[in-house]
Scaffold this active site. Structure first.
Site, short mmCIF file in Angstrom:
data_model
loop_
_atom_site.label_atom_id
_atom_site.label_comp_id
_atom_site.label_asym_id
_atom_site.label_seq_id
_atom_site.Cartn_x
_atom_site.Cartn_y
_atom_site.Cartn_z
N GLU A 1 0.82 -1.21 0.00
CA GLU A 1 0.00 0.00 0.00
C GLU A 1 0.85 1.26 0.00
OE1 GLU A 1 -2.97 0.27 -0.69
OE2 GLU A 1 -3.57 -1.83 -0.57
N TYR B 1 -6.22 6.58 4.18
CA TYR B 1 -6.37 5.56 3.14
C TYR B 1 -5.64 4.27 3.51
CZ TYR B 1 -5.36 2.55 -0.63
OH TYR B 1 -5.20 1.39 -1.35
N ASP C 1 -9.24 6.32 -2.01
CA ASP C 1 -8.14 6.88 -2.79
C ASP C 1 -8.73 7.57 -4.03
OD1 ASP C 1 -9.03 4.79 -4.30
OD2 ASP C 1 -7.04 4.14 -4.90
#
Length: 352
Positions: free
Chosen positions: A39, A122, A140
């Site tokens: 991520e 996020y 996002d």
DNA sequence: GACGCGTGGGC
DNA sequence: TGCCCAAGCGT
């Protein structure tokens, strides 16, 4: 969206994701640490770019413990070319906290995980939903684009407050039994079908539930303002070679652009000024001016500024004590130093 | 809330 | 070519 529609939307999205998702390296694990690494790498970065970096990184640092205390220069070298280099420093700080405070287990709640360096709203939601199956929003750019169309929302997504609208929407829409597939489904849909330009609405699994498709114009959404002109800076770069064939390099400051990365000597070009003389004074070296050889001239665009570089190879006749953060290195040593892309370009030309 | 922070790809 | 972007976060 009423309750019946919400249920059908969830079902259609999750089923589509389970059937059509791409086979990506980080989708073969549910290890929270490994999801975390993916991520962070994916922040503002394309999937195709990340794949080789992720594979190398996980091979070298398969666990939180293996990353926590590795030398920063080694990390930067692993990150070289990915950009946004503070990401990897923050990742290590966060991972170290997980090792020291949480016994190596990544927190499974938003409050604690959000305290970790480099973990924003996020990334927190992505780890919680993908690794732990928690019904947490992970909003996002993809999610804002997809939902702006599905819900026909024309709020300006460049404004921070607009993100709250989408976080609220996901919180209401998310499938509590399939949070991971739901969140990833929104992003995968944004990447493959609901693209920024030319969305492939005829292939879309949730077209029936898309307000913009039926009542508006998907390609005109989302609304996004902002766009500032970037600053231009001109630099002369000198690759200074000493009498043993080593090269002078300088480590950038520990904060700001390209923090802690290595570069050849770089001087901002001023009108009517001999930069070669300036280099000699500043770096305590005597140069053979006649040996100056042009290497490469090019521009490099950053997100917020643009470098215009003229680069030269020049021999040093005499070298004295180096200023702080500078040193002469052999070619073999330079290969292990983390360098920004413009320097790699120059170095590649030298060795061509 | 605005801005700093990389890079490579698409059109 | 120049601009837009791509799974954001820290300050």
């Amino acid at each position: 969206m009423n309750y019946q529609y919400t249920k059908q939307f969830r079902q259609a999205l999750v089923q589509w994701f389970l059937e059509e998702q791409r086979d990506l390296p980080w989708r073969r694990t549910k290890e929270p640490y490994q999801i975390w690494v993916s991520e962070v790498m994916l922040q503002q970065t394309r999937v195709d770019t990340v794949i080789p970096y992720y594979n190398r990184f996980i091979e070298k640092y398969p666990t939180a413990e293996s990353l926590a205390y590795s030398p920063e220069e080694e990390l930067l070298k692993m990150w070289e070319g990915l950009g946004y280099y503070s990401r990897v420093r923050n990742l290590q700080a966060g991972v170290r906290e997980v090792v020291e405070v949480y016994g190596g287990k990544v927190p499974d709640n938003r409050v604690d995980i959000s305290k970790l360096k480099g973990v924003g709203p996020y990334t927190a939601g992505a780890i919680l939903s993908i690794a732990y199956g928690k019904p947490e929003h992970a909003v996002d750019g993809n999610v804002m684009r997809v939902l702006s169309r599905v819900l026909n929302i024309d709020a300006d997504i460049a404004l921070p407050k607009t993100k709250k609208i989408f976080e609220q929407a996901v919180t209401e829409l998310i499938d509590h039994e399939n949070a991971s597939s739901f969140n990833q489904g929104l992003m995968e849909l944004g990447a493959l079908i609901c693209t920024p330009t030319s969305p492939k609405c005829l292939l879309c699994p949730v077209r029936d539930y898309c307000t913009a498709f039926h009542e508006g114009d998907p390609s005109s959404l989302p609304v996004k303002s902002k766009k500032l002109k970037t600053k231009n800076i001109e630099y002369d770069v000198y690759i200074i070679r000493d009498q043993q064939g080593r090269f002078l390099m300088e480590k950038r400051p520990q904060a700001g652009l390209l923090a802690n990365m290595w570069q050849f000597i770089m001087i901002e070009r001023q009108a009517d000024e001999n930069s070669l003389t300036k280099v000699e004074k500043q770096y305590n070296v005597t140069l053979e001016h006649n040996s100056k050889e042009t290497i490469l001239s090019f521009s490099h665009v950053f997100s917020h500024l643009k470098w215009h570089i003229d680069s030269y190879l020049v021999d040093a006749v005499e070298t004295n004590a180096n200023p702080e953060n500078t040193a002469y290195f052999t070619k073999e040593q330079i290969a292990n130093l983390p360098m920004p892309v413009p320097m790699l370009k120059i170095w590649g030309k030298i060795n061509a």
